[in-house]
Write an enzyme that holds these catalytic residues in place. Sequence first.
Site, PDB file in Angstrom:
ATOM      1  N   ARG A  24      -5.677  14.796 -24.353  1.00 34.06           N
ATOM      2  CA  ARG A  24      -5.228  13.590 -23.647  1.00 34.06           C
ATOM      3  C   ARG A  24      -5.668  13.583 -22.181  1.00 34.06           C
ATOM      4  O   ARG A  24      -4.923  13.118 -21.309  1.00 34.06           O
ATOM      5  CB  ARG A  24      -3.692  13.461 -23.704  1.00 34.06           C
ATOM      6  CG  ARG A  24      -3.136  13.292 -25.099  1.00 34.06           C
ATOM      7  CD  ARG A  24      -3.232  11.844 -25.537  1.00 34.06           C
ATOM      8  NE  ARG A  24      -2.514  11.637 -26.786  1.00 34.06           N
ATOM      9  CZ  ARG A  24      -1.398  10.937 -26.905  1.00 34.06           C
ATOM     10  NH1 ARG A  24      -0.874  10.352 -25.849  1.00 34.06           N
ATOM     11  NH2 ARG A  24      -0.826  10.805 -28.061  1.00 34.06           N
ATOM     12  N   ARG A  28      -2.467   8.400 -18.570  1.00 31.33           N
ATOM     13  CA  ARG A  28      -1.604   7.833 -17.540  1.00 31.33           C
ATOM     14  C   ARG A  28      -1.308   8.728 -16.342  1.00 31.33           C
ATOM     15  O   ARG A  28      -0.815   8.253 -15.336  1.00 31.33           O
ATOM     16  CB  ARG A  28      -0.296   7.362 -18.177  1.00 31.33           C
ATOM     17  CG  ARG A  28      -0.498   6.110 -18.996  1.00 31.33           C
ATOM     18  CD  ARG A  28       0.682   5.850 -19.873  1.00 31.33           C
ATOM     19  NE  ARG A  28       0.840   6.958 -20.797  1.00 31.33           N
ATOM     20  CZ  ARG A  28       1.790   7.063 -21.695  1.00 31.33           C
ATOM     21  NH1 ARG A  28       2.713   6.134 -21.791  1.00 31.33           N
ATOM     22  NH2 ARG A  28       1.842   8.095 -22.515  1.00 31.33           N
ATOM     23  N   ARG A  37      -5.412   0.180 -16.337  1.00 32.48           N
ATOM     24  CA  ARG A  37      -4.360  -0.274 -17.245  1.00 32.48           C
ATOM     25  C   ARG A  37      -3.569  -1.458 -16.684  1.00 32.48           C
ATOM     26  O   ARG A  37      -2.956  -2.212 -17.432  1.00 32.48           O
ATOM     27  CB  ARG A  37      -3.416   0.884 -17.582  1.00 32.48           C
ATOM     28  CG  ARG A  37      -3.853   1.716 -18.749  1.00 32.48           C
ATOM     29  CD  ARG A  37      -3.617   1.025 -20.089  1.00 32.48           C
ATOM     30  NE  ARG A  37      -2.248   1.235 -20.561  1.00 32.48           N
ATOM     31  CZ  ARG A  37      -1.336   0.300 -20.686  1.00 32.48           C
ATOM     32  NH1 ARG A  37      -1.618  -0.936 -20.371  1.00 32.48           N
ATOM     33  NH2 ARG A  37      -0.144   0.590 -21.141  1.00 32.48           N
ATOM     34  N   ASP A  73      -7.736   6.065 -30.171  1.00 30.12           N
ATOM     35  CA  ASP A  73      -6.442   6.558 -30.648  1.00 30.12           C
ATOM     36  C   ASP A  73      -6.543   6.876 -32.128  1.00 30.12           C
ATOM     37  O   ASP A  73      -7.314   6.230 -32.847  1.00 30.12           O
ATOM     38  CB  ASP A  73      -5.333   5.528 -30.405  1.00 30.12           C
ATOM     39  CG  ASP A  73      -3.969   6.196 -30.512  1.00 30.12           C
ATOM     40  OD1 ASP A  73      -3.545   6.824 -29.525  1.00 30.12           O
ATOM     41  OD2 ASP A  73      -3.361   6.136 -31.592  1.00 30.12           O
ATOM     42  N   TYR A 150       2.624   8.275 -39.680  1.00 25.12           N
ATOM     43  CA  TYR A 150       2.791   7.068 -38.846  1.00 25.12           C
ATOM     44  C   TYR A 150       2.939   5.817 -39.696  1.00 25.12           C
ATOM     45  O   TYR A 150       3.748   4.945 -39.395  1.00 25.12           O
ATOM     46  CB  TYR A 150       1.620   6.924 -37.864  1.00 25.12           C
ATOM     47  CG  TYR A 150       1.814   7.803 -36.648  1.00 25.12           C
ATOM     48  CD1 TYR A 150       2.684   7.427 -35.627  1.00 25.12           C
ATOM     49  CD2 TYR A 150       1.181   9.027 -36.546  1.00 25.12           C
ATOM     50  CE1 TYR A 150       2.899   8.236 -34.524  1.00 25.12           C
ATOM     51  CE2 TYR A 150       1.387   9.851 -35.447  1.00 25.12           C
ATOM     52  CZ  TYR A 150       2.254   9.450 -34.438  1.00 25.12           C
ATOM     53  OH  TYR A 150       2.481  10.257 -33.367  1.00 25.12           O
TER      54      TYR A 150
HETATM   55  O1  CP3 Z   1      -7.443  12.997 -25.555  1.00 26.06           O
HETATM   56  C1  CP3 Z   1      -7.887  11.976 -25.009  1.00 26.06           C
HETATM   57  O2  CP3 Z   1      -7.868  11.774 -23.781  1.00 26.06           O
HETATM   58  C2  CP3 Z   1      -8.551  10.937 -25.903  1.00 26.06           C
HETATM   59  C3  CP3 Z   1      -7.759   9.812 -26.252  1.00 26.06           C
HETATM   60  C4  CP3 Z   1      -6.560   9.988 -27.183  1.00 26.06           C
HETATM   61  C5  CP3 Z   1      -5.404   9.169 -27.075  1.00 26.06           C
HETATM   62  N1  CP3 Z   1      -4.577   9.442 -28.123  1.00 26.06           N
HETATM   63  C6  CP3 Z   1      -5.169   8.169 -26.021  1.00 26.06           C
HETATM   64  C7  CP3 Z   1      -3.832   7.589 -25.840  1.00 26.06           C
HETATM   65  C8  CP3 Z   1      -6.377  10.814 -28.286  1.00 26.06           C
HETATM   66  C9  CP3 Z   1      -7.272  11.933 -28.830  1.00 26.06           C
HETATM   67  C10 CP3 Z   1      -5.128  10.452 -28.873  1.00 26.06           C
HETATM   68  C11 CP3 Z   1      -4.608  11.094 -30.097  1.00 26.06           C
HETATM   69  C12 CP3 Z   1      -3.294  10.702 -30.593  1.00 26.06           C
HETATM   70  N2  CP3 Z   1      -2.697   9.471 -30.567  1.00 26.06           N
HETATM   71  C13 CP3 Z   1      -2.438  11.580 -31.304  1.00 26.06           C
HETATM   72  C14 CP3 Z   1      -2.738  13.011 -31.695  1.00 26.06           C
HETATM   73  C15 CP3 Z   1      -2.662  13.948 -30.575  1.00 26.06           C
HETATM   74  C16 CP3 Z   1      -1.313  14.203 -29.998  1.00 26.06           C
HETATM   75  O3  CP3 Z   1      -1.192  14.057 -28.783  1.00 26.06           O
HETATM   76  O4  CP3 Z   1      -0.403  14.570 -30.744  1.00 26.06           O
HETATM   77  C17 CP3 Z   1      -1.284  10.857 -31.635  1.00 26.06           C
HETATM   78  C18 CP3 Z   1      -0.090  11.403 -32.388  1.00 26.06           C
HETATM   79  C19 CP3 Z   1      -1.470   9.527 -31.178  1.00 26.06           C
HETATM   80  C20 CP3 Z   1      -0.547   8.369 -31.356  1.00 26.06           C
HETATM   81  C21 CP3 Z   1      -0.086   7.834 -30.064  1.00 26.06           C
HETATM   82  N3  CP3 Z   1      -0.876   7.146 -29.188  1.00 26.06           N
HETATM   83  C22 CP3 Z   1       1.220   7.885 -29.558  1.00 26.06           C
HETATM   84  C23 CP3 Z   1       2.402   8.558 -30.225  1.00 26.06           C
HETATM   85  C24 CP3 Z   1       1.187   7.202 -28.347  1.00 26.06           C
HETATM   86  C25 CP3 Z   1       2.381   6.865 -27.483  1.00 26.06           C
HETATM   87  C26 CP3 Z   1       2.838   8.006 -26.696  1.00 26.06           C
HETATM   88  C27 CP3 Z   1       2.128   7.996 -25.391  1.00 26.06           C
HETATM   89  O5  CP3 Z   1       1.656   9.056 -24.981  1.00 26.06           O
HETATM   90  O6  CP3 Z   1       2.087   6.921 -24.787  1.00 26.06           O
HETATM   91  C28 CP3 Z   1      -0.132   6.786 -28.093  1.00 26.06           C
HETATM   92  C29 CP3 Z   1      -0.647   6.056 -26.914  1.00 26.06           C
HETATM   93  C30 CP3 Z   1      -1.831   6.633 -26.202  1.00 26.06           C
HETATM   94  N4  CP3 Z   1      -2.914   7.239 -26.795  1.00 26.06           N
HETATM   95  C31 CP3 Z   1      -2.061   6.573 -24.803  1.00 26.06           C
HETATM   96  C32 CP3 Z   1      -3.313   7.160 -24.571  1.00 26.06           C
HETATM   97  C33 CP3 Z   1      -4.033   7.295 -23.242  1.00 26.06           C
HETATM   98  C34 CP3 Z   1      -1.153   5.931 -23.785  1.00 26.06           C
HETATM   99  C35 CP3 Z   1      -1.412   4.475 -23.787  1.00 26.06           C
HETATM  100  C36 CP3 Z   1      -1.099   3.787 -22.504  1.00 26.06           C
HETATM  101  O7  CP3 Z   1      -1.970   3.739 -21.601  1.00 26.06           O
HETATM  102  O8  CP3 Z   1      -0.003   3.216 -22.382  1.00 26.06           O
END
Ligand code: CP3
Length: 344
Positions: A24, A28, A37, A73, A150
């Site tokens: 990640r 943010r 954003r 994502d 999910y």
């Molecule tokens: O790693 C990276 O920087 C690449 C981008 C990436 C994102 N999500 C961006 C993201 C990757 C590889 C993911 C994977 C992801 N997404 C997983 C598996 C890895 C892990 O962390 O467990 C999962 C379970 C998700 C599903 C997901 N996406 C959730 C549960 C959430 C909400 C929680 C949160 O952190 O906000 C997201 C949103 C998300 N995915 C954001 C980002 C940058 C935040 C979105 C925002 O800007 O509001």
Amino acid sequence: MTDYRLLKACRREPVDRTPVWIMRQAGRYLPEYRKLREAHDFLTLCKTPDLAAEVTIQPIERFGLDAAILFSDILIPVEAMGVPLEFHEQKGPLLGKQIRAMRDVDSLKTPDPEESMPFVMETIRILRRALDGKAPLIGFSGGPFTLASYIIEGGSSKNFILLKTLMYQAPEIYRALMDKLTRTVISFLNAQIAAGAQVVQIFDTWAGILTRSDYEEYALPYSRRVLEELTRKDVPVIHFANDCAALLPSIKTLPVDVISVDWRLPLDEAAQMAGPEKALQGNMDPTMLFSPPEKIHERVRDVLLRAEKASSHIFNLGHGILPPTDPEHVSAMVEAVHRFGRKL
Ligand code: CP3
């Protein structure tokens, strides 16, 4: 081109220093991400190749990391299967399709990635040009089990009761869903590799909620099929599951090059369990970044010292970086890896 230190570490070859990237890493906690954003919602960023590429590169420019990971994502292909997807500021992802009967599974598509998610492959092509000589590009997918969680739960979950109810009470529906997800993941990863992804990571984030025997029965066979059907050329594969300690004896039987370990298990023990044929990735506790820089240095050294027991090591956190993290503390972590990491 193939001598990036991340790729060498994946192949268990000697490196000039331990490679480091952060799960990640684009997100943010970075002011430059928050600024973008303000103008665009998350899914728009994911689906606009120039913006997704820009966000991917932000942490590379700021910290000089050893890998870029595609900004996207794990739920993007789930939306392409026909499940409505929204991201909520507080509640996280919300998926709008119940899976209770076989006809619910039948109504899902097995999408053609180039047709239904062309923006992903376009982002990869832009990034390969932009990153050339700077860093290799990691593509990714969720593992079939984590994607199923999910869809069935309709979002994030605490106890995964809906998922387990379907798994135990209607295994034929669960298996039909897993079969569709497996085919979707295979074609999605193959499309990313064809577009230029140099490494792929499989996020089977929630596998660790299963007992080892349930993992072997309900999740592992689908991950194995994904791995067997990848046209990988020489593209290494990293496997990540949170809370993986109890599952390592099963995970290590998968044909993956690297096992990413969460922070709960010391890496020296993980190395012993995984054996000499796997490289390890990880595994600093993401909340350690809320401690002072001296303490971060100490903990990085501890991770690196334990990693000496592994045949090869990629430094990372044990799970994704948390949004309130101070970027200065990330710099302290990266600097410590550069200072104390493996040297040729
Ligand atoms: O790693 C990276 O920087 C690449 C981008 C990436 C994102 N999500 C961006 C993201 C990757 C590889 C993911 C994977 C992801 N997404 C997983 C598996 C890895 C892990 O962390 O467990 C999962 C379970 C998700 C599903 C997901 N996406 C959730 C549960 C959430 C909400 C929680 C949160 O952190 O906000 C997201 C949103 C998300 N995915 C954001 C980002 C940058 C935040 C979105 C925002 O800007 O509001």
